[in-house]
Design an enzyme around this catalytic site. Structure first.
Site: not given
Ligand code: GTR
Length: 502
Positions: A341, A483
């Site tokens: 991420s 995610h």
């Molecule tokens: C989210 C962000 C993403 C990603 C994510 C993370 O809120 O919008 O770009 O980086 O966080 O790091 O888990």
């Protein structure tokens, strides 16, 4: 939210209040329904936010949140109001119910924000990507020599000056101190070492604790260098691991993302650190970050191209690499930088900057990581720069609403890694990160890999879910699920490295 809606919700909160031992309480399960969450698992994240909000107004969590073992009948995460009101800093009296309303507002705002993103492929629109193989003065790049001499530096300088920023060229003194080590970790299979790094410069110093596991009996192990989100202690249930200075997460809280036993059994070493040690990942945290060591303590010290959090985290990955390269049992030619991420964006930028990384892994890095910025799908440059302006240099924010005018796109970040190994991984439910945009960027970067005579992704179609697509130096998969970093991902990275990283 409209006034009537607020009032209606307010009444509903009243209705689900119950009393246990003369203390007014709300069951988290009831609130879950009220706030429209069908999955308990998702609602636990909201509870975590509520706890954060409670702490932010100086409240003792134990006064307001009861754990399942203390009050089984209410269910895990129940809320209670000791005397209905509680005080906040400025001595005004605050009603517990307002916390719920704040929470509702927050939940609705986040939902609206996420839902208003485009998730319809037919609405992405057309876009033209900058050509990685045309120099700024219009010359065609026809071989790897011109690429390395002219075009690569051009792109590096645009990425540094416009997106992630540069850290000032001031000398930083780094020292290492082994604080703890054992040759009998993880059931005797691994060596464990915890090394405190001290960075000093401009009259200030900062500390970072690196946790390493290395396979026992392996003469030269390849290593994954990968920052963690929740503190070193969150990666394992190993009691000897020292809790990170800025993390309150419990031991093994995010263990599923760190299958150390599996990594060690596969013959790999791993080095991790809590990214907050380098840049506390919250708005207005620059003064407690590493930046003062570089002589930048506040916004006034920034130029439009000064790097902030992502550049700092990437810099730290290279400092861990400096250390790891001094170890006899680590294979200098097989050092991998990996991140998930926002830390996937970081891993890509670290890999672009530091050619000593022989392989770079981006796990669900999304917008400003592997995904194309010109594709209007999921998170956009507009959204990310508004939500996380401290990740990028200030110059980048100017492109918030006109990504089509950026002088580069993210395929060129991936191209910076050529001809080294690059692996991009997406997750099917992680639409926010735009899996297809990640794949298309990797595919487009093939042009540069081709300059080195390598097999590429150039002609490939978007693969099926859970199918590994590996071509030459490039790897991609989209796995089922959301995610996260899973064993599927780790297995793929290690098998790819087994095969390609020689
Ligand atoms: C989210 C962000 C993403 C990603 C994510 C993370 O809120 O919008 O770009 O980086 O966080 O790091 O888990």
């Amino acid at each position: 939210m409209k006034k009537e809606e607020i009032l209606a919700l307010f009444q509903e909160y009243e209705q689900v209040a119950c009393e246990v031992n003369q203390v007014e309480c709300w069951s988290a399960r009831d609130l879950q329904k009220l706030l429209g969450y069908s999955l308990w698992q998702n609602f636990t994240k909201v509870i975590a936010k509520a706890k954060e909000a409670c702490e932010n107004v100086g409240q003792n969590l134990l006064d307001h949140f009861i754990d399942v073992n203390k009050m089984v009948e209410l269910g895990s995460g129940a809320f209670r109001s000791l005397n209905r009101n509680f005080e906040i800093h400025n001595k005004t009296v605050f009603d517990m119910r307002y916390l719920f309303l704040l929470l509702t507002g927050l939940v609705l705002a986040v939902k609206t924000w996420a839902q208003s993103a485009n998730y319809d492929e037919s609405l992405v629109g057309s876009y033209v990507l900058p050509d990685a193989l045309t120099t700024l003065d219009g010359q065609k790049v026809t071989d790897s020599k011109i690429w390395e001499k002219v075009r690569r530096p051009e792109i590096m300088s645009m990425l540094a000056n416009v997106e992630y920023g540069n850290l000032p060229q001031t000398p930083v003194k780094t020292t290492w101190r082994t604080v703890e080590e054992s040759d009998n970790a993880l059931g005797g299979k691994a060596l464990r070492r915890q090394v405190e790094f001290t960075f000093s410069g401009n009259g200030v110093s900062r500390k970072m604790m690196v946790l390493m596991y290395m396979p026992r009996g392996v003469r030269k192990a390849p290593v994954f260098i990968s920052p963690n989100f929740r503190g070193n202690q969150s990666t394992t249930d190993d009691e000897a691991v020292i809790a990170s200075q800025y993390s309150e997460y419990s031991r093994s809280n995010q263990k599923s993302r760190w299958p150390f036993e599996k990594i060690i059994a596969s013959g790999y070493a791993v080095a991790t650190f809590h990214y907050f040690d380098i840049y506390y990942d919250k708005r207005d945290s620059m003064s407690k970050s590493i930046l003062p060591v570089f002589g930048v303590s506040d916004a006034a010290g920034l130029s439009p191209s000064t790097g902030k959090a992502i550049s700092a985290w990437a810099w730290a990955c290279s400092r861990v690499l400096d250390y790891v390269l001094t170890l006899k049992n680590i294979d200098k030619r097989r050092c991998i930088v990996m991140g998930h991420s926002r830390l996937g964006k970081t891993a890509l930028w670290a890999g672009a900057l530091d050619k000593r990384f022989a392989m770079v892994v981006s796990n669900n890095s999304g917008c400003c990581g592997a995904a194309l910025s010109r594709r209007n799908y999921g998170e956009t440059v507009g959204r990310i720069t508004k939500a996380f302006p401290w990740w990028f240099c200030d110059a980048f924010c100017a492109y918030a609403d006109r990504p089509e005018e950026l002088p580069f796109d993210q395929h060129e970040l991936l191209a910076m890694i050529a001809p080294r190994l690059v692996y991009v991984a997406s997750a099917q439910e992680d639409r926010w990160a735009d899996p297809r945009g990640e794949f298309l960027a990797l595919k487009e970067s093939s042009k540069v890999y081709a300059l080195y005579g390598k097999e590429t992704m150039g002609d490939e179609e978007f693969p099926e879910v859970n199918k590994l697509l590996w071509r030459g130096q490039m790897g991609y998969h989209i796995r089922s699920g959301g995610h996260d970093v899973t064993d599927f991902d780790w297995d793929a990275y290690m098998r790819f490295a087994d095969e390609k990283l020689k």
